[in-house]
Design a protein around this motif. Structure first.
Motif, PDB file in Angstrom:
ATOM      1  N   VAL A 367      -1.628 -13.664 135.385  1.00  0.00           N
ATOM      2  CA  VAL A 367      -2.825 -14.449 135.074  1.00  0.00           C
ATOM      3  C   VAL A 367      -2.559 -15.245 133.816  1.00  0.00           C
ATOM      4  N   SER A 368      -2.670 -16.568 133.895  1.00  0.00           N
ATOM      5  CA  SER A 368      -2.413 -17.423 132.742  1.00  0.00           C
ATOM      6  C   SER A 368      -3.716 -17.711 131.998  1.00  0.00           C
ATOM      7  N   ASP A 369      -3.574 -18.283 130.814  1.00  0.00           N
ATOM      8  CA  ASP A 369      -4.751 -18.585 129.990  1.00  0.00           C
ATOM      9  C   ASP A 369      -5.675 -19.592 130.669  1.00  0.00           C
ATOM     10  N   SER A 370      -5.120 -20.433 131.542  1.00  0.00           N
ATOM     11  CA  SER A 370      -5.938 -21.468 132.179  1.00  0.00           C
ATOM     12  C   SER A 370      -6.603 -20.982 133.466  1.00  0.00           C
ATOM     13  N   ASP A 371      -6.293 -19.756 133.875  1.00  0.00           N
ATOM     14  CA  ASP A 371      -6.887 -19.197 135.092  1.00  0.00           C
ATOM     15  C   ASP A 371      -8.208 -18.500 134.772  1.00  0.00           C
ATOM     16  N   THR A 372      -9.103 -18.517 135.742  1.00  0.00           N
ATOM     17  CA  THR A 372     -10.369 -17.808 135.630  1.00  0.00           C
ATOM     18  C   THR A 372     -10.447 -16.784 136.751  1.00  0.00           C
ATOM     19  N   VAL A 373     -10.737 -15.536 136.395  1.00  0.00           N
ATOM     20  CA  VAL A 373     -10.884 -14.475 137.381  1.00  0.00           C
ATOM     21  C   VAL A 373     -12.321 -13.981 137.332  1.00  0.00           C
ATOM     22  N   LEU A 374     -13.068 -14.259 138.392  1.00  0.00           N
ATOM     23  CA  LEU A 374     -14.477 -13.872 138.469  1.00  0.00           C
ATOM     24  C   LEU A 374     -14.603 -12.519 139.172  1.00  0.00           C
ATOM     25  N   LEU A 375     -15.528 -11.701 138.709  1.00  0.00           N
ATOM     26  CA  LEU A 375     -15.794 -10.422 139.356  1.00  0.00           C
ATOM     27  C   LEU A 375     -17.229 -10.019 139.040  1.00  0.00           C
ATOM     28  N   TYR A 376     -18.103 -10.127 140.039  1.00  0.00           N
ATOM     29  CA  TYR A 376     -19.487  -9.701 139.810  1.00  0.00           C
ATOM     30  C   TYR A 376     -20.154  -9.314 141.124  1.00  0.00           C
ATOM     31  N   PRO A 377     -21.169  -8.453 141.053  1.00  0.00           N
ATOM     32  CA  PRO A 377     -21.770  -7.899 142.263  1.00  0.00           C
ATOM     33  C   PRO A 377     -22.893  -8.756 142.827  1.00  0.00           C
ATOM     34  N   LEU A 378     -23.092  -8.583 144.139  1.00  0.00           N
ATOM     35  CA  LEU A 378     -24.179  -9.222 144.877  1.00  0.00           C
ATOM     36  C   LEU A 378     -24.931  -8.148 145.644  1.00  0.00           C
TER      37      LEU A 378
END
Length: 480
Positions: A367-378
């Motif tokens: 994972v690089s600094d320019s990447d975004t990793v989203l993780l959230y519940p629905l």
């Protein structure tokens, strides 16, 4: 997140043919597609086929697939959309739909056919009651501004308000309020749709329900959404955003589950971060309010296990919070990163598997600094759009949105290929664990068994497609 799925290798229509089947075409090789369209469609339809325009419409946000259209049309009214689709149906010319071109894997592109640029349908109409009526090419920024002028707001907004109404409704549309209100497609009251056969139809839960269910998150397979009536809620005056940090994944997931099941916050998202060689997990928990005294932080944060030494709290005006990504977009455009390839992947994970799968990705993917990793519940009971499939949940257990929003080097094709291969591997891992794939993802054609994922809803979609696009000209119909 827009009208989706891979049409980069789509069939091309040539003068005098219908996707390789001779006999249906009505114009000759000597006449360009743009010229014939201009002669055939009445009125003042904007039709262009100069090299600069065709080059611009050969690329989308993802930057991974390139397909050069034969011409680009920009309708200004539903009647012009209907005329173009009637022409396409008569001549067997494939049509791709494009709002802002924010598709990830060529879903708004078509080789040799027509790209319908919906930016000419950009009006937000005077609202009545707790609804707003917007044309498909209007941005969610304009919709939000119009609603706020009446003290109202869309119930669910994407993080990026520059996306078009028709684009997000064509794939579902999710955001930090989806744990409360479902997808954007769940907030729609009525749609105006132009079918693949060129017929203008109004549809809703009460009228033409088969079409209503086929175009919401249907990726443009049955028709073009040209206008939407969206329900609104009361707008707050301010927003308090808390960034709560965790060092352990299990603790982070447990607190996310708690705040979503208890509806503690109005807006909930989360991120997986790599900071100084260590992993951190961030819960973004936002409360909307009219007066500061309306917010009881002690009660809202009670029994949560975040690290208080790292907590960040920011106060926004409500409209400012909704458009909080605008400054970041400007920076990305200025430094050029906005125009680099974006092999984005979004999946939905069962609650029983989320820790295992996220752990595997965390430990094996760089994972690089320019990447975004989203993780959230629905909350799956809040997402009712038939074509937006979430994993099966027991006893109201949340499911998790897991998004890998990576940026690639445009000068390194090997790296691009590896990222797509990685997306395909993760899609396999997720589906084997009972998860599902968001239809706007950058996954090569054939990597996802969409028929299996959609189940009965897929059968209904195919029935609707045969009814509303009998000539099969909507290019997205051939991408799954």
């Amino acid at each position: 997140m827009n009208a989706r799925q891979d049409v980069g290798s789509s069939h091309a229509a040539f003068p005098g043919t219908s996707r390789g089947r001779p006999g249906r075409g009505r114009y000759s090789h000597a006449v360009s597609l743009a010229a014939h369209l201009s002669r055939t469609v009445p009125g003042h339809l904007h039709v262009v086929d100069d090299d600069a325009t065709l080059a611009r419409f050969s690329r989308d946000w993802g930057g991974l697939v390139h397909a050069r259209p034969g011409t680009v049309v920009r309708p200004a009214h539903a009647s012009e959309v209907a005329a173009v689709l009637t022409f396409a149906s008569d001549t067997g010319t494939p049509v791709a739909l494009r709002g802002t071109g924010h598709s990830c894997f060529g879903q708004s592109l078509v080789e040799g056919g027509l790209v319908m640029d919906l930016s000419g349908l950009a009006r937000v109409h005077p609202g009545v009651g707790r609804e707003v009526v917007a044309d498909a090419g209007a941005s969610w920024r304009r919709v939000t501004e119009s609603a706020l002028a009446r003290g109202l707001t869309p119930r669910v907004l994407p993080d990026h308000l520059g996306l078009s109404v028709g684009g997000t409704l064509s794939v579902g549309g999710l955001g930090g309020a989806s744990h409360r209100h479902g997808a954007q497609t769940d907030t729609v009251r009525e749609l105006e749709v132009v079918t693949g056969a060129g017929e203008v139809v109004r549809c809703s839960a009460e009228q033409n329900r088969d079409l209503f269910d086929a175009v919401r998150a249907g990726s443009g397979r049955c028709g073009v959404i040209t206008r939407a009536t969206v329900s609104l809620g009361t707008a707050a005056r301010s927003a308090r955003r808390r960034k709560l940090y965790y060092r352990e994944l299990d603790t982070f997931l447990a607190d996310q589950r708690t705040v979503v099941e208890q509806d503690r916050f109005d807006h909930v998202e989360g991120r997986v971060l790599r900071v100084d060689g260590s992993w951190l997990y961030r819960l973004d928990a936002t409360t909307y309010y009219l007066l500061p005294s309306d917010v009881d932080d002690e009660k809202l944060l009670a029994d949560l296990s975040f690290d208080p030494s790292l907590t960040e709290v920011t106060e926004y005006g409500y409209g400012e919070f909704c458009d909080r990504m605008a400054d970041g977009e400007r920076r990305l455009r200025d430094n050029g990163e906005w125009y680099r390839p974006h092999p984005w992947l979004t999946v939905f994970l069962p609650g029983t598997e989320v820790a295992e799968i996220v752990g595997q990705v965390r430990d094996t993917w760089k994972v690089s600094d320019s990447d975004t990793v989203l993780l959230y519940p629905l909350r799956p009971d809040r997402v009712t759009t038939p074509l937006l499939r979430l994993p099966t949940s027991t006893s109201g257990e949340p499911v998790w949105l897991f998004g890998l929003l990576t940026v690639a080097d445009p000068h390194d094709p090997i790296d691009l290929a590896r990222r797509l291969e990685r997306n395909a591997m993760l899609a396999d891992l997720v589906t084997a664990a009972g998860g599902t794939v968001y239809p706007g993802s950058a996954v090569p054609k054939g990597c996802v068994d969409w028929a299996r994922q959609l189940g009965d809803a897929g059968s209904a979609l195919e029935t609707a497609r045969r009814r509303y696009d009998p000539a099969g000209v909507l290019a997205a119909a051939h991408s799954w």
